[in-house]
Design a protein around this motif. Structure first.
Motif, PDB file in Angstrom:
ATOM      1  N   GLY A   3     -13.662 -37.307  43.155  1.00  0.00           N
ATOM      2  CA  GLY A   3     -14.079 -35.953  41.956  1.00  0.00           C
ATOM      3  C   GLY A   3     -13.218 -36.811  41.021  1.00  0.00           C
ATOM      4  O   GLY A   3     -13.453 -37.839  40.866  1.00  0.00           O
ATOM      5  N   PHE A   4     -13.889 -36.372  39.886  1.00  0.00           N
ATOM      6  CA  PHE A   4     -13.321 -36.161  38.416  1.00  0.00           C
ATOM      7  C   PHE A   4     -12.716 -36.367  37.417  1.00  0.00           C
ATOM      8  O   PHE A   4     -12.553 -34.631  37.976  1.00  0.00           O
ATOM      9  CB  PHE A   4     -15.572 -36.722  37.625  1.00  0.00           C
ATOM     10  N   GLU A   5     -12.306 -37.112  36.432  1.00  0.00           N
ATOM     11  CA  GLU A   5     -11.210 -36.120  36.109  1.00  0.00           C
ATOM     12  C   GLU A   5     -12.084 -35.948  34.873  1.00  0.00           C
ATOM     13  O   GLU A   5     -12.609 -36.999  33.773  1.00  0.00           O
ATOM     14  CB  GLU A   5     -10.719 -37.813  35.856  1.00  0.00           C
ATOM     15  N   ALA A   6     -11.841 -34.955  34.534  1.00  0.00           N
ATOM     16  CA  ALA A   6     -12.084 -34.284  33.116  1.00  0.00           C
ATOM     17  C   ALA A   6     -11.213 -33.566  32.176  1.00  0.00           C
ATOM     18  O   ALA A   6     -10.124 -33.530  32.320  1.00  0.00           O
ATOM     19  CB  ALA A   6     -13.878 -32.871  33.174  1.00  0.00           C
ATOM     20  N   THR A   7     -11.710 -33.296  30.515  1.00  0.00           N
ATOM     21  CA  THR A   7     -11.042 -33.254  29.569  1.00  0.00           C
ATOM     22  C   THR A   7     -11.226 -31.877  29.107  1.00  0.00           C
ATOM     23  O   THR A   7     -12.525 -31.402  28.941  1.00  0.00           O
ATOM     24  CB  THR A   7     -10.722 -34.074  28.051  1.00  0.00           C
ATOM     25  N   VAL A   8     -10.377 -30.621  28.924  1.00  0.00           N
ATOM     26  CA  VAL A   8     -10.522 -29.654  28.605  1.00  0.00           C
ATOM     27  C   VAL A   8     -10.973 -28.963  27.154  1.00  0.00           C
ATOM     28  O   VAL A   8      -9.826 -29.584  26.421  1.00  0.00           O
ATOM     29  CB  VAL A   8      -9.611 -28.207  29.392  1.00  0.00           C
ATOM     30  N   GLU A   9     -11.605 -28.530  27.148  1.00  0.00           N
ATOM     31  CA  GLU A   9     -12.474 -28.834  25.091  1.00  0.00           C
ATOM     32  C   GLU A   9     -12.192 -27.823  24.581  1.00  0.00           C
ATOM     33  O   GLU A   9     -12.005 -26.745  23.461  1.00  0.00           O
ATOM     34  CB  GLU A   9     -13.468 -29.161  25.698  1.00  0.00           C
ATOM     35  N   LEU A  10     -12.739 -26.052  25.880  1.00  0.00           N
ATOM     36  CA  LEU A  10     -12.131 -25.205  25.583  1.00  0.00           C
ATOM     37  C   LEU A  10     -11.857 -23.778  26.547  1.00  0.00           C
ATOM     38  O   LEU A  10     -12.230 -24.509  27.691  1.00  0.00           O
ATOM     39  CB  LEU A  10     -13.363 -24.675  24.643  1.00  0.00           C
ATOM     40  N   ILE A  11     -10.986 -22.544  26.514  1.00  0.00           N
ATOM     41  CA  ILE A  11     -11.298 -22.297  27.297  1.00  0.00           C
ATOM     42  C   ILE A  11     -11.330 -20.662  27.022  1.00  0.00           C
ATOM     43  O   ILE A  11     -11.256 -20.259  25.880  1.00  0.00           O
ATOM     44  CB  ILE A  11      -9.573 -21.873  27.741  1.00  0.00           C
ATOM     45  N   GLU A  12     -12.627 -19.503  27.810  1.00  0.00           N
ATOM     46  CA  GLU A  12     -12.568 -18.832  27.764  1.00  0.00           C
ATOM     47  C   GLU A  12     -12.298 -18.287  28.797  1.00  0.00           C
ATOM     48  O   GLU A  12     -13.495 -18.027  30.043  1.00  0.00           O
ATOM     49  CB  GLU A  12     -14.029 -18.770  27.690  1.00  0.00           C
ATOM     50  N   PRO A  13     -11.178 -16.854  29.523  1.00  0.00           N
ATOM     51  CA  PRO A  13     -11.058 -16.139  29.653  1.00  0.00           C
ATOM     52  C   PRO A  13     -11.931 -15.233  29.376  1.00  0.00           C
ATOM     53  O   PRO A  13     -12.165 -14.578  29.021  1.00  0.00           O
ATOM     54  CB  PRO A  13      -9.153 -15.377  29.119  1.00  0.00           C
ATOM     55  N   THR A  14     -11.838 -14.092  30.818  1.00  0.00           N
ATOM     56  CA  THR A  14     -12.953 -12.610  30.935  1.00  0.00           C
ATOM     57  C   THR A  14     -12.599 -11.936  31.230  1.00  0.00           C
ATOM     58  O   THR A  14     -12.923 -10.974  31.667  1.00  0.00           O
ATOM     59  CB  THR A  14     -14.322 -13.848  32.257  1.00  0.00           C
ATOM     60  N   GLY A  15     -11.432 -12.352  32.285  1.00  0.00           N
ATOM     61  CA  GLY A  15     -10.911 -11.128  33.396  1.00  0.00           C
ATOM     62  C   GLY A  15     -10.850 -10.853  34.438  1.00  0.00           C
ATOM     63  O   GLY A  15      -9.978 -11.548  35.275  1.00  0.00           O
ATOM     64  N   LEU A  16     -12.769 -11.568  34.814  1.00  0.00           N
ATOM     65  CA  LEU A  16     -12.596 -11.288  36.050  1.00  0.00           C
ATOM     66  C   LEU A  16     -12.273 -12.848  36.953  1.00  0.00           C
ATOM     67  O   LEU A  16     -11.961 -13.455  37.675  1.00  0.00           O
ATOM     68  CB  LEU A  16     -14.278 -11.846  36.188  1.00  0.00           C
ATOM     69  N   GLY A  17     -12.470 -13.658  35.702  1.00  0.00           N
ATOM     70  CA  GLY A  17     -12.002 -15.321  36.174  1.00  0.00           C
ATOM     71  C   GLY A  17     -12.072 -16.138  34.439  1.00  0.00           C
ATOM     72  O   GLY A  17     -12.254 -15.487  33.604  1.00  0.00           O
ATOM     73  N   THR A  18     -12.167 -17.761  34.603  1.00  0.00           N
ATOM     74  CA  THR A  18     -11.649 -18.234  32.946  1.00  0.00           C
ATOM     75  C   THR A  18     -13.434 -18.947  33.178  1.00  0.00           C
ATOM     76  O   THR A  18     -13.810 -20.020  34.271  1.00  0.00           O
ATOM     77  CB  THR A  18     -10.737 -19.336  33.625  1.00  0.00           C
TER      78      THR A  18
END
Length: 368
Positions: free
Chosen positions: A305-320
């Motif tokens: 696996g890799f370590e990635a940085t979260v830049e933006l989060i979009e919740p859709t209800g169904l998922g993210t």
């Protein structure tokens, strides 16, 4: 119903070439969706089938009959437009029966045709009302009813749902699919909406720049896109595209990404030939584009696996949908789980080798 054969079709306006030699066979009873961005030629091709546009070169046959020089009224097709094109002063029943009355069809036959179409489309209680008092979805049903009563050899749909809101589009997609199955009708449907294409089609024809990019079932295009255009156009959220250099030691293969990151592949890459024997190995060091769909990225990786940085989060209800950065590479991951991640968090992700798509960076063609 009937088959439709499109052979070497070209369309030009003076020096401007719109369609570049389209070849396509639409089988009797098949639902074909022409999909692509604005200006790709899909509506032009539909209008040529209908007889509303002249053919610059090539041939169109409906039920084996060459129709190049036939006017629209003699092609035995019915078209449903983006605009409902209903007569406001006529009732729903009068709009549906108008083409039959022009043809001097008998009253009993007209009544039977309206009864059948109204029952299929749920318009029985609206027959004596005028369209202007109806919703967009009901007006589009009337437009489809007007096509159904003619019992044509083929139905042509030119972006019929684009004027409706999202909820009505979803409802009407279901109704159009049910209608197709009940009538077993040969249908050609134009849209720029890949969700409509995926949910409605028996086969999709992906067009770009007046050229057919790929023809296949919806899952054909989703699972094995023929090139970068199809890969990027089909699927929502769109496929991630990552640039890199292909490396192979003849036993294993991998891609070198930005900042020295290594992405393992599950097999060595080849460029397809006319047949399997003519497939050629991709050269070590060749520039490639790796694609992976957001829903195929694991956020709970195992080994590698890799370590990635979260830049933006979009919740859709169904998922993210998570927008991530890995070194100099930005990509999206979709999870059905409701993420509690925050911007700036570091997450472990993995890109399964068997889920990767590889394309030649120069011409965008899929590598096998």
């Amino acid at each position: 119903m009937a088959s439709i054969d499109i052979v070497g079709i070209r369309k030009a306006y003076g020096a401007l070439q719109i369609l570049h030699g389209i070849d396509l066979t639409i089988r009797d009873g098949e639902f074909i969706v022409l999909v692509g961005p604005s200006g790709c030629g899909k509506s032009t091709l539909l209008r040529m089938i209908a007889g509303l546009e002249d053919i610059s070169a090539g041939e169109i046959r409906i039920d084996g009959r060459r129709v190049n020089d036939l006017p629209p009224r003699d092609r035995d097709i019915a078209m449903v437009f983006q605009s409902y094109a209903l007569y406001p002063h006529m009732t729903v029943a009068e709009n549906m029966s108008y083409s039959l009355r022009l043809r001097k069809t008998g009253r009993e036959k007209i009544a039977a045709a309206i009864d059948g179409a109204a029952s299929i489309l749920g318009l029985n209680t609206l027959r004596e009302r005028r369209p202007k008092a109806r919703s967009g979805g009901q007006r589009q049903r009337v437009a489809m009813g007007r096509a159904i009563v003619r019992a044509p050899k083929a139905f042509l749909f030119d972006e019929p749902l684009s004027n409706l809101d999202a909820r009505l589009r979803e409802q009407m997609r279901g109704e159009i699919k049910k209608l197709h199955h009940s009538l077993s009708a040969t249908s050609v449907y134009v849209t720029h909406d890949q969700i409509e294409a995926m949910t409605l089609a028996d086969r999709i024809v992906a067009l770009n720049g007046g050229v057919v990019q790929q023809v296949g079932t919806p899952l054909d295009l989703y699972d094995r896109p023929a090139n970068l255009f199809v890969a990027g156009f089909i699927g929502s959220p769109a496929m991630n595209m990552i640039e890199g250099r292909y490396r192979s030691d003849r036993v294993s293969a991998w891609v070198e990404l930005a900042e020295g990151l290594i992405l393992p592949l599950h097999k060595t890459l080849q460029r397809a030939g006319i047949d399997e024997e003519e497939a050629a190995d991709v050269e070590d060091g060749a520039a490639v584009t790796i694609g992976i769909r957001p829903e195929h990225i694991f956020l709970d990786p195992g080994v590698g696996g890799f370590e990635a940085t979260v830049e933006l989060i979009e919740p859709t209800g169904l998922g993210t949908i998570l927008h991530l950065r890995l070194g100099g590479v930005s990509f999206k991951a979709f999870s059905l789980e409701r993420s509690d991640a925050a911007i700036g968090d570091r997450l472990s992700v993995s890109l399964p080798p068997e889920r990767l798509h590889a394309f030649d960076a120069a011409d965008g063609v899929r590598l096998i």
